[in-house]
Design an enzyme around this catalytic site. Sequence first.
Site, PDB file in Angstrom:
ATOM      1  N   HIS A  77     -58.949   1.737 -38.746  1.00 48.86           N
ATOM      2  CA  HIS A  77     -57.668   1.851 -38.101  1.00 48.86           C
ATOM      3  C   HIS A  77     -56.535   1.339 -38.925  1.00 48.86           C
ATOM      4  CE1 HIS A  77     -56.587  -1.346 -35.031  1.00 48.86           C
ATOM      5  NE2 HIS A  77     -57.907  -1.452 -35.084  1.00 48.86           N
ATOM      6  N   ASP A 110     -57.137  -7.915 -37.371  1.00 48.58           N
ATOM      7  CA  ASP A 110     -57.635  -6.733 -36.483  1.00 48.58           C
ATOM      8  C   ASP A 110     -56.092  -5.702 -36.735  1.00 48.58           C
ATOM      9  OD1 ASP A 110     -58.172  -4.737 -34.951  1.00 48.58           O
ATOM     10  OD2 ASP A 110     -57.900  -5.811 -33.024  1.00 48.58           O
ATOM     11  N   GLU A 161     -55.435   3.318 -32.712  1.00 46.95           N
ATOM     12  CA  GLU A 161     -56.667   2.805 -32.191  1.00 46.95           C
ATOM     13  C   GLU A 161     -56.520   2.199 -31.252  1.00 46.95           C
ATOM     14  OE1 GLU A 161     -60.081   0.055 -32.151  1.00 46.95           O
ATOM     15  OE2 GLU A 161     -57.958  -0.290 -32.282  1.00 46.95           O
ATOM     16  N   GLU A 162     -55.401   1.194 -31.278  1.00 49.78           N
ATOM     17  CA  GLU A 162     -55.324  -0.131 -30.295  1.00 49.78           C
ATOM     18  C   GLU A 162     -54.823   0.449 -28.867  1.00 49.78           C
ATOM     19  OE1 GLU A 162     -56.197  -2.780 -30.640  1.00 49.78           O
ATOM     20  OE2 GLU A 162     -56.007  -3.679 -32.597  1.00 49.78           O
ATOM     21  N   ASP A 220     -63.549  -2.298 -38.900  1.00 43.08           N
ATOM     22  CA  ASP A 220     -62.219  -2.473 -38.036  1.00 43.08           C
ATOM     23  C   ASP A 220     -61.648  -4.149 -38.266  1.00 43.08           C
ATOM     24  OD1 ASP A 220     -60.377  -3.135 -35.878  1.00 43.08           O
ATOM     25  OD2 ASP A 220     -61.649  -2.109 -34.412  1.00 43.08           O
ATOM     26  N   HIS A 226     -54.993 -10.151 -31.174  1.00 45.00           N
ATOM     27  CA  HIS A 226     -53.993  -9.268 -30.689  1.00 45.00           C
ATOM     28  C   HIS A 226     -52.773 -10.182 -30.425  1.00 45.00           C
ATOM     29  CE1 HIS A 226     -56.427  -5.690 -29.086  1.00 45.00           C
ATOM     30  NE2 HIS A 226     -56.582  -5.909 -30.545  1.00 45.00           N
TER      31      HIS A 226
END
Length: 719
Positions: A366, A376, A413-414, A441, A539
């Site tokens: 992604h 990420d 995706e998240e 990923d 994140h």
Amino acid sequence: MTRLRTVACLLPLAALTLAQSPAPQVFGYRDFSQQAKLDKAFMAVPDAALAGQHLKTLTAAPHWASSPEDYATAVYVADKFKAAGLDTEIVPYKVLLTKPVKIEIEAFDATGNKLMSGPTPEHVDPNKFGGDPFQDDPRILPAFNGSSPSGDVTAEVVYANYGTLADFQQLAKLGISIKGKIVLVRYGENFRGIKTYIAQQYGAIGVLIYSDPADDGYFRGDMYPKGPYRPETGVQRGSVQFLPIYPGDPTTPGIASTLDLPDSKRIPVDKLQNNQPSIPTNPLSYHDAAPILKALGGEESPRDWQGALPFTYHLGAGGNHTEANKVTVHMHLDEDIALRTIWDVIGTIHGTDESQKDNWVVAGNHRDAWVYGAVDPNSGTAAMLETVHGLGQLLKQGWKPKRTIVIGSWDAEEEGLIGSTEWAEQHEKILAHAVAYFNTDVGVAGPNFDAAAVPSLKQFVREVTKEVPSPKGGTVYDQWKADQNAPSPTRKHNRSSESTDGDVRIGTLGSGSDYTPFIQHLGVPSTDIGSEGPYGVYHSVFDNYNWFTKFADPTFVYEQQQARVFGLEILHMADTDVLPYDYQLYGKEIVGYLEAAQKLATTKSLALDFTAALAAANRFAAAGTAIRTIESAPPANPTALNEALRNAEEALLNPEGLPKRPWYKHTIYAPGEFTGYAAVVIPGVNEGIDAPDAPRAQAQLAALTAALNRSAAILEAAK
């Protein structure tokens, strides 16, 4: 720059040296010598410096799914696909996404004194350890949880540790009700959406999820920017969609959310219940959570609930709890929940073998991120682009694959694996013939290679890593094996590693990344690869190019390594004579799963009959052993054999799906209803036992028995 280019030049020479050794016997090939030459030519192409340039470009701006900056990354990836010679398209979908308009969290003590007001912006001192050059970008969205509804609630706070089912059960045993309360939980142990899933079942009206320094902050090591761990104001964003119910666009479970899909085919937004929370949820830094936790009264928390903040944690209720020591929180979340356009990028290399070209090899990563997403997911995207670079050079040299190769750069995706799920649902018929899905990923968070796979592809992954040189010396496989006994760094998806064959351990596929629709909905054999390390900024704003070049991969040599591993997975599966599925190992593992479930049922005093299921598992294992012998000496035309091998995996699907969540159809692997990321093996059976619900467990044993017998019969008939 000079150092980068020196390393980038030396590593292909190492690859050439390895490839000049006598061609090994590789599962699936009659003669590997020609493939070894192709592998050598491919591995000379992926370039560390170019991977670094891709990463810098992809992470130049925050690129939340559906944003203009997100579309710009789609165009960049599409341009690289086209330059390599792939047939490329940008595929849009219209999906439900939550965007924060206003986030306000306030906490008060019993006298009305304000303890905190946030969320506090993520910020580190610009004058210490180089600061952070990305933290003040005005395009950064407030810290929020995707899929949270809007809400304006005020209530007393209860601390519930990690918010696992066991934690909520423990509170109930202690006589502490969370009904009508706001629950404060910490990240870890389960998927964040499950924390809300359970909390609302217990009657909570709001959830706050904070990052405790015990889990990824100063307790683990130096904080960013001095070290790799989460600083005081760092916040973990993330979706709280109920992923174990179904992933993808919440309004279109089971069908593709294309631009022309009529509204009549969608679940109305005001009718969404199954996989969307009904109570507001928001993340906090420990800077903002600490004043709440410190002021909480009530009983001391169980000692294993204590985090690393410098005071004793209390539950906020029970025992010595009085009005004088309660903490009240006001949550005001204003969320813009609307259908928005996202963009997958799909690149295709068409197969040339008439009998196999529709047996697609799909690989993907992604592209969207909560903020910058250096680790990420764009470390994976940068590696994937160098994989595509290598495939493009082979195309220019005249190579063409037997089977069609499809490379996907997934969006959103998240938010809930949306881009990959919508594409997989749109192409469900052709994917019934797909021979593999390869995922990456978190491509690179550090130097320690790791993988997860269905059992049939574990040996396949091992053999690929035996070809690729490691920056540490030797091969990726050598270093992977050497690292196995070292303490495991923080991993995004908390997948369990296990080995029943004495070799390097390979994890089990749960959920939390884009392999989910392929293996667990459609039955496409899948793998997931990454390279790990101390990664405490997951994140957050600080998962950016600056962090990556300081702590993950300063010279991008692990990006190069991952591009090579990913590429060899694709090349081998596209051209192998016989599909390299190891059903012998698969059977052995399933027998082990059933024996463990039988023991668990006994401990719970559940009277279940495992006789038929164990017989089917042993039949499947015997068929797997027999087919392994045939694969080692295949017929001249292996088309029928390959078809049987592929159909045997799909036969493990239950068309009815799992109880309460029929989108998940695989009888052997699914994300747990109460774990989210971590896999539950033989999920229908084990979750029936855990409930405990004997009739449900027995019915699921019957469904599993039928699936194993279907698959065994296919293998037995293969020649």
